[in-house]
Design an enzyme around this catalytic site. Structure first.
Site, PDB file in Angstrom:
ATOM      1  N   THR A  13     -10.032  -6.963   3.779  1.00 48.22           N
ATOM      2  CA  THR A  13      -9.791  -8.360   3.419  1.00 48.22           C
ATOM      3  C   THR A  13      -9.842  -9.274   4.628  1.00 48.22           C
ATOM      4  O   THR A  13     -10.330 -10.411   4.550  1.00 48.22           O
ATOM      5  CB  THR A  13      -8.422  -8.493   2.720  1.00 48.22           C
ATOM      6  N   THR A  87      -5.985  -3.441   3.918  1.00 49.13           N
ATOM      7  CA  THR A  87      -4.593  -2.988   3.802  1.00 49.13           C
ATOM      8  C   THR A  87      -4.391  -1.883   2.778  1.00 49.13           C
ATOM      9  O   THR A  87      -3.360  -1.206   2.799  1.00 49.13           O
ATOM     10  CB  THR A  87      -3.676  -4.166   3.433  1.00 49.13           C
ATOM     11  N   ASP A  88      -5.354  -1.685   1.874  1.00 50.62           N
ATOM     12  CA  ASP A  88      -5.176  -0.690   0.815  1.00 50.62           C
ATOM     13  C   ASP A  88      -4.824   0.690   1.373  1.00 50.62           C
ATOM     14  O   ASP A  88      -4.046   1.430   0.752  1.00 50.62           O
ATOM     15  CB  ASP A  88      -6.445  -0.563  -0.034  1.00 50.62           C
TER      16      ASP A  88
END
Length: 329
Positions: A13, A87-88
């Site tokens: 992201t 961030t996943d």
């Protein structure tokens, strides 16, 4: 001489912009473009080197990507390293980097919850804080850290706790190890014992399954794992309990591969002898399962995968989990 910081960009992201014709966000920004959005870098006494390493969503990163990244970090002559990514998977990738990083140079992982096109993107502030931590001598020998929202977390404890919040990262067991205050890292906790693993080059990563115990599960999901995996992590209920229907399959599997017992809860440790019924923690440990202590199931899978890939023996695996699962780790 200014401090040399290498920034490895992996996508995610933090490097995303909206797709064509108003489509959803996709990774498009290079490392240099990402750094150009960060205010305050010119005021730091650091030399920053941007390295475009991958341009992938966090969920698409692989074990091989992280092994290659660890090798690149090892070969770098930087005084500190920052990794930007989605961030996943940060709670998993950061821990794998922590296991593979045997040097003293700080490695700091960060990302963003809001892409650059949204109001109030958090990426620039996170990158600035990550660089400030990576450049600080106090971060040396601490392995891999995660810096997010001005908090500093140990890779072995950090969790993504919310799907959208910019303060998503937390360390339920023990809290943050420090904070970035007025541009300076302030560490609250001293050095900790770390588990590290040396992997052979180009060897296939071991396949380790993660199964979560749930209400009324009959255990049939465990049976196909006999021929498909080299290791298993069980995310058990509470302090380490599973349905009685699991027992035959888990006993069979534990005789053939390492089976690690963790808790599916957000915090706390697997116990050893508080309960004594069939399917309790003491019963499962008697059947040969390995206690992961405070280690979260996701991190236990990362550790078991690395150990099996490195060819660790049963006793070496047990010893590593004893150390990694300690509350102080």
């Amino acid at each position: 001489m200014s401090t040399h910081i290498a920034v490895f960009s992996l996508g995610g992201t933090i490097a995303m912009t909206p797709g064509a014709e108003g489509g959803g966000a996709v990774p498009t920004l290079s490392g240099d473009q990402l750094l150009a959005t960060v205010p305050g870098l010119a005021e730091l006494d650091v030399k920053i080197e941007a390295i475009d390493f991958r341009r992938l969503p966090g969920a698409s990163l692989s074990f091989d990507d992280l092994r290659d990244l660890a090798a690149a970090i090892h070969d770098s002559d930087a005084d500190g390293v920052v990794v930007t990514q989605g961030t996943d998977s940060i709670e998993e990738t950061a821990y794998l980097l922590d296991l593979l990083h045997t040097g003293q140079v700080p490695v700091v992982v960060t990302g963003a919850m809001r892409n650059a096109a949204l109001a109030g993107p958090d990426g620039p502030a996170n990158v600035l804080a990550a660089i400030q931590v990576a450049a600080d001598p106090a971060a040396r020998e601490l392995g891999c850290l995660v810096v997010f929202a001005d908090e500093i977390h140990a890779a072995s404890r950090v969790r993504k706790t919310h799907s959208t919040s910019v303060t998503t990262f937390a360390s339920p067991n023990g809290g943050a190890v420090g904070h970035v205050v007025e541009g300076r890292p302030r560490f609250l906790s001293g050095p900790r014992e770390r588990v590290t693993v040396r992997l052979p080059a180009q060897v296939r990563f071991a396949r380790v399954a993660l199964v979560t115990a749930t209400l009324g599960d009959d255990g049939e999901i465990l049976r196909p794992l006999v021929n498909g995996c080299e290791g298993l992590v069980v995310a058990a209920m509470g302090v380490g309990h599973v349905p009685a229907a699991y027992l035959d399959a888990l006993t069979f599997l534990a005789e053939r591969m390492p089976v690690v017992l963790t808790s599916r809860t957000r915090a706390g440790s697997v116990l050893t002898h508080t309960y004594g019924y069939s399917g309790s923690e003491s019963d499962l440990l008697d059947r040969g399962l390995i206690n992961a202590g405070f280690l979260h199931p996701y991190k236990a899978r990362i550790l078991l995968t690395a150990l099996l890939t490195a060819g660790a023996s049963r006793s070496e695996i047990e010893e590593a989990f004893t150390r990694a699962g300690d509350a102080r780790a």
